[in-house]
Design a protein around this motif. Structure first.
Motif, PDB file in Angstrom:
ATOM      1  N   ALA A  39       0.830  -1.211   0.000  1.00  0.00           N
ATOM      2  CA  ALA A  39       0.000   0.000   0.000  1.00  0.00           C
ATOM      3  C   ALA A  39       0.860   1.256   0.000  1.00  0.00           C
ATOM      4  O   ALA A  39       0.611   2.201  -0.765  1.00  0.00           O
ATOM      5  CB  ALA A  39      -0.927  -0.010   1.215  1.00  0.00           C
ATOM      6  N   ALA A  40       1.885   1.269   0.850  1.00  0.00           N
ATOM      7  CA  ALA A  40       2.777   2.431   0.901  1.00  0.00           C
ATOM      8  C   ALA A  40       3.496   2.621  -0.427  1.00  0.00           C
ATOM      9  O   ALA A  40       3.661   3.751  -0.905  1.00  0.00           O
ATOM     10  CB  ALA A  40       3.789   2.266   2.032  1.00  0.00           C
ATOM     11  N   GLY A  41       3.940   1.512  -1.031  1.00  0.00           N
ATOM     12  CA  GLY A  41       4.624   1.593  -2.314  1.00  0.00           C
ATOM     13  C   GLY A  41       3.731   2.138  -3.415  1.00  0.00           C
ATOM     14  O   GLY A  41       4.166   2.943  -4.252  1.00  0.00           O
ATOM     15  N   VAL A 298      13.343  -1.076   2.144  1.00  0.00           N
ATOM     16  CA  VAL A 298      13.617  -1.904   0.966  1.00  0.00           C
ATOM     17  C   VAL A 298      12.307  -2.460   0.423  1.00  0.00           C
ATOM     18  O   VAL A 298      12.089  -2.519  -0.799  1.00  0.00           O
ATOM     19  CB  VAL A 298      14.592  -3.038   1.317  1.00  0.00           C
ATOM     20  CG1 VAL A 298      14.783  -3.987   0.128  1.00  0.00           C
ATOM     21  CG2 VAL A 298      15.932  -2.477   1.766  1.00  0.00           C
ATOM     22  N   GLY A 299      11.409  -2.865   1.331  1.00  0.00           N
ATOM     23  CA  GLY A 299      10.124  -3.409   0.905  1.00  0.00           C
ATOM     24  C   GLY A 299       9.284  -2.391   0.162  1.00  0.00           C
ATOM     25  O   GLY A 299       8.664  -2.705  -0.865  1.00  0.00           O
ATOM     26  N   VAL A 300       9.249  -1.161   0.645  1.00  0.00           N
ATOM     27  CA  VAL A 300       8.488  -0.108  -0.037  1.00  0.00           C
ATOM     28  C   VAL A 300       9.084   0.162  -1.416  1.00  0.00           C
ATOM     29  O   VAL A 300       8.356   0.267  -2.418  1.00  0.00           O
ATOM     30  CB  VAL A 300       8.466   1.193   0.802  1.00  0.00           C
ATOM     31  CG1 VAL A 300       7.818   2.330   0.008  1.00  0.00           C
ATOM     32  CG2 VAL A 300       7.720   0.973   2.113  1.00  0.00           C
ATOM     33  N   ALA A 301      10.416   0.264  -1.488  1.00  0.00           N
ATOM     34  CA  ALA A 301      11.074   0.508  -2.777  1.00  0.00           C
ATOM     35  C   ALA A 301      10.861  -0.653  -3.732  1.00  0.00           C
ATOM     36  O   ALA A 301      10.677  -0.463  -4.940  1.00  0.00           O
ATOM     37  CB  ALA A 301      12.565   0.753  -2.559  1.00  0.00           C
ATOM     38  N   ALA A 302      10.870  -1.880  -3.200  1.00  0.00           N
ATOM     39  CA  ALA A 302      10.598  -3.051  -4.040  1.00  0.00           C
ATOM     40  C   ALA A 302       9.180  -2.980  -4.601  1.00  0.00           C
ATOM     41  O   ALA A 302       8.947  -3.271  -5.781  1.00  0.00           O
ATOM     42  CB  ALA A 302      10.797  -4.333  -3.232  1.00  0.00           C
ATOM     43  N   ALA A 303       8.229  -2.579  -3.767  1.00  0.00           N
ATOM     44  CA  ALA A 303       6.847  -2.446  -4.220  1.00  0.00           C
ATOM     45  C   ALA A 303       6.707  -1.336  -5.260  1.00  0.00           C
ATOM     46  O   ALA A 303       5.797  -1.364  -6.089  1.00  0.00           O
ATOM     47  CB  ALA A 303       5.931  -2.158  -3.029  1.00  0.00           C
ATOM     48  N   LYS A 307      14.567  -2.288  -9.056  1.00  0.00           N
ATOM     49  CA  LYS A 307      15.124  -3.613  -9.341  1.00  0.00           C
ATOM     50  C   LYS A 307      16.158  -4.056  -8.317  1.00  0.00           C
ATOM     51  O   LYS A 307      16.207  -5.229  -7.921  1.00  0.00           O
ATOM     52  CB  LYS A 307      15.724  -3.626 -10.749  1.00  0.00           C
ATOM     53  CG  LYS A 307      14.674  -3.513 -11.849  1.00  0.00           C
ATOM     54  CD  LYS A 307      15.292  -3.617 -13.240  1.00  0.00           C
ATOM     55  CE  LYS A 307      14.216  -3.529 -14.310  1.00  0.00           C
ATOM     56  NZ  LYS A 307      14.790  -3.611 -15.689  1.00  0.00           N
ATOM     57  N   GLN A 308      17.009  -3.142  -7.890  1.00  0.00           N
ATOM     58  CA  GLN A 308      18.012  -3.502  -6.898  1.00  0.00           C
ATOM     59  C   GLN A 308      17.357  -3.900  -5.576  1.00  0.00           C
ATOM     60  O   GLN A 308      17.763  -4.880  -4.937  1.00  0.00           O
ATOM     61  CB  GLN A 308      18.980  -2.345  -6.675  1.00  0.00           C
ATOM     62  CG  GLN A 308      20.109  -2.676  -5.701  1.00  0.00           C
ATOM     63  CD  GLN A 308      21.136  -1.557  -5.587  1.00  0.00           C
ATOM     64  OE1 GLN A 308      21.133  -0.627  -6.386  1.00  0.00           O
ATOM     65  NE2 GLN A 308      22.002  -1.645  -4.597  1.00  0.00           N
ATOM     66  N   CYS A 309      16.338  -3.159  -5.181  1.00  0.00           N
ATOM     67  CA  CYS A 309      15.639  -3.475  -3.936  1.00  0.00           C
ATOM     68  C   CYS A 309      14.840  -4.775  -4.069  1.00  0.00           C
ATOM     69  O   CYS A 309      14.715  -5.523  -3.092  1.00  0.00           O
ATOM     70  CB  CYS A 309      14.728  -2.324  -3.531  1.00  0.00           C
ATOM     71  SG  CYS A 309      15.645  -0.898  -2.895  1.00  0.00           S
ATOM     72  N   LEU A 310      14.333  -5.050  -5.264  1.00  0.00           N
ATOM     73  CA  LEU A 310      13.656  -6.333  -5.478  1.00  0.00           C
ATOM     74  C   LEU A 310      14.625  -7.499  -5.293  1.00  0.00           C
ATOM     75  O   LEU A 310      14.285  -8.517  -4.688  1.00  0.00           O
ATOM     76  CB  LEU A 310      13.035  -6.376  -6.876  1.00  0.00           C
ATOM     77  CG  LEU A 310      11.682  -5.689  -7.038  1.00  0.00           C
ATOM     78  CD1 LEU A 310      11.356  -5.503  -8.521  1.00  0.00           C
ATOM     79  CD2 LEU A 310      10.583  -6.495  -6.349  1.00  0.00           C
ATOM     80  N   ALA A 311      15.852  -7.340  -5.798  1.00  0.00           N
ATOM     81  CA  ALA A 311      16.858  -8.386  -5.639  1.00  0.00           C
ATOM     82  C   ALA A 311      17.222  -8.558  -4.161  1.00  0.00           C
ATOM     83  O   ALA A 311      17.337  -9.686  -3.651  1.00  0.00           O
ATOM     84  CB  ALA A 311      18.101  -8.052  -6.461  1.00  0.00           C
TER      85      ALA A 311
END
Length: 450
Positions: A39-41, A298-303, A307-311
């Motif tokens: 939600a935050a992402g 990291v979770g918010v950035a992944a959402a 790509k780096q945060c997803l990894a």
């Protein structure tokens, strides 16, 4: 947006979009689980696309201590996602503009706050609209181009387990629109894990298969019995191989006492996210792992699609899944602590209390009793609880029970009827458990026929 949504919801979302257009800087507050981080992402991405500046703060839950921090913040506009229902009165008293996008059980009615919650429109926020769903609906009210954020919202739906019996309500609106746009694809489910079968079975906990989950030897033996090579994937199996493996898993689950209801749930439909090259549950797991590993940013950035945060989130997920399966295996070996109306375990050494609690309730615990996990690693013990639909049918309401039991033990609690959480002073753990056991017993008696 179209008329497929309640008119009062459309009005609230339109008001929220209007508020956003009047400000340049926003402070977003959200919950640290998969739904809250998704939600935050979503909100952060939507605001960034509008050229807005923003800051995000993630809380494990919203209690008085954190509410005071929000009230003290020097921000012209606050947006709260997957939190806030219990504090609407205090948000109303704030001088700044406030938007609350929540789905938890209603507390106070809003007088000034721009408030969107499924319960306000006669829709069950436990099953038919989560925090990420509300955030997504806000995003497309702001700009229709934000439909591409629907896969992230679907991960939030999966993270809150609102897809288990098929999607409904506001979630169905999201899914239908996303399918038309090629953003989500529904696929048949299986008891076998997606991706690498050996890895999935070894660290998998949904389903948790006694003697297989957490056991390299048990995993190898199951695959050998099914005639499948360890490096195989579910997509690479023939129909006969997939059926044979699924049947063997079903037999093992039935042997350990898993209900037919849970078997069917474990073999649920999956939701592929083509633009993310994964499915909703897998994305939910890696986002959720960030929150549980104290890496919510990291979770918010992944959402948001970084790509780096997803990894990095994938690495957190791999390590946390191993920790979770080890913790559950230990509980399986030691047994749950039984009280008259509830069962509980101590997760102080492992963390991941909510995740573990759900698995234990579904695959190991007494199906007649709600399961409670307590992490007493710090002075304030964190609590998670899970129930089942059959327990709800007997009168169990964990949102009410946790709220009352935590308050009686000097803490705070709440959530959904089937899944709730809270916190109490560590020294009052047994006081809390005593009150909770009594309250759940009273709920069941009150529902019982005369």
């Amino acid at each position: 947006m179209d008329g497929g949504l309640p008119s009062k919801l459309l009005e609230s979302l339109s008001d929220a979009a209007g508020i956003v257009r009047r400000h340049d800087f926003f402070h977003i507050y959200s919950h640290y689980d998969a739904d809250g981080l998704a939600a935050a992402g979503i909100v952060a991405k939507a605001l960034a696309r509008e050229g807005k500046e923003l800051e995000v703060t993630i809380f494990p839950t919203l209690v008085d201590e954190f509410m005071k921090r929000i009230e003290a913040a020097d921000t012209d506009c606050v947006i709260v996602t997957d939190l806030g229902a219990s504090y609407i009165g205090r948000f109303d008293a704030m001088k700044s503009d406030v938007i609350v996008l929540d789905h938890h059980t209603l507390g106070d009615w809003a007088e000034r706050v721009c408030y969107a919650n499924p319960h306000l429109y006669g829709i069950d926020g436990m099953s038919s609209g989560c925090g990420a769903t509300m955030a997504f609906l806000f995003a497309i009210a702001l700009n229709e181009a934000n439909w591409d954020l629907s896969p992230v919202a679907m991960a939030g739906i999966a993270g809150d387990r609102q897809h288990l019996d098929g999607v409904s309500g506001l979630n169905a609106y999201l899914l239908e629109g996303a399918e038309k746009r090629g953003l989500i694809e529904e696929r048949p489910g299986s008891l076998a894990p997606a991706g690498n079968l050996a890895t999935g079975l070894f660290v998998g906990t949904d389903p948790y298969i006694r003697g297989v989950s957490g056991s390299a030897e048990g995993t190898a033996a199951l695959l050998a019995d099914a005639g499948i090579k360890g490096e195989g994937t579910l997509d690479g199996l023939t129909a006969e191989e997939a059926s044979r493996l699924s049947s063997l898993i079903a037999v093992k689950l039935i042997t350990q006492g898993v209900s037919r209801e849970k078997l069917e749930e474990a073999a649920r439909a999956r939701y592929r996210l083509p633009t993310w090259n994964t499915d909703a549950e897998a994305l939910a797991e890696i986002i959720n792992a960030c929150g549980r590993c104290n890496a919510a940013g990291v979770g918010v950035a992944a959402a948001m699609g970084d790509k780096q945060c997803l990894a990095t989130a994938g690495e957190y997920d791999a390590s946390s899944r191993k920790a979770v399966v080890d913790a559950i295996s230990a509980i399986d070996a030691d047994g749950l602590r039984q009280m008259e109306h509830i069962q509980w375990f101590d997760s102080s050494d492992s963390g991941f209390t909510g995740v573990i609690c759900g698995v234990v309730m579904n695959y190991l615990g007494d199906p007649a009793k709600p399961t409670v996990g307590i992490n007493g690693a710090e002075d304030t013990a964190k609590i998670s609880s899970r129930g089942t639909l059959s327990q709800l049918g007997r009168g169990v309401d964990l949102a009410d029970a946790l709220k009352r039991a935590c308050a009686a033990a000097g803490g705070e609690g709440g959530g959904h009827r089937i899944a709730a959480g809270g916190s109490v002073p560590k020294a009052n753990r047994d006081v809390f458990l005593g009150f909770l056991d009594k309250i759940v017993g009273e709920q069941i008696v009150a529902r019982s026929p005369l």
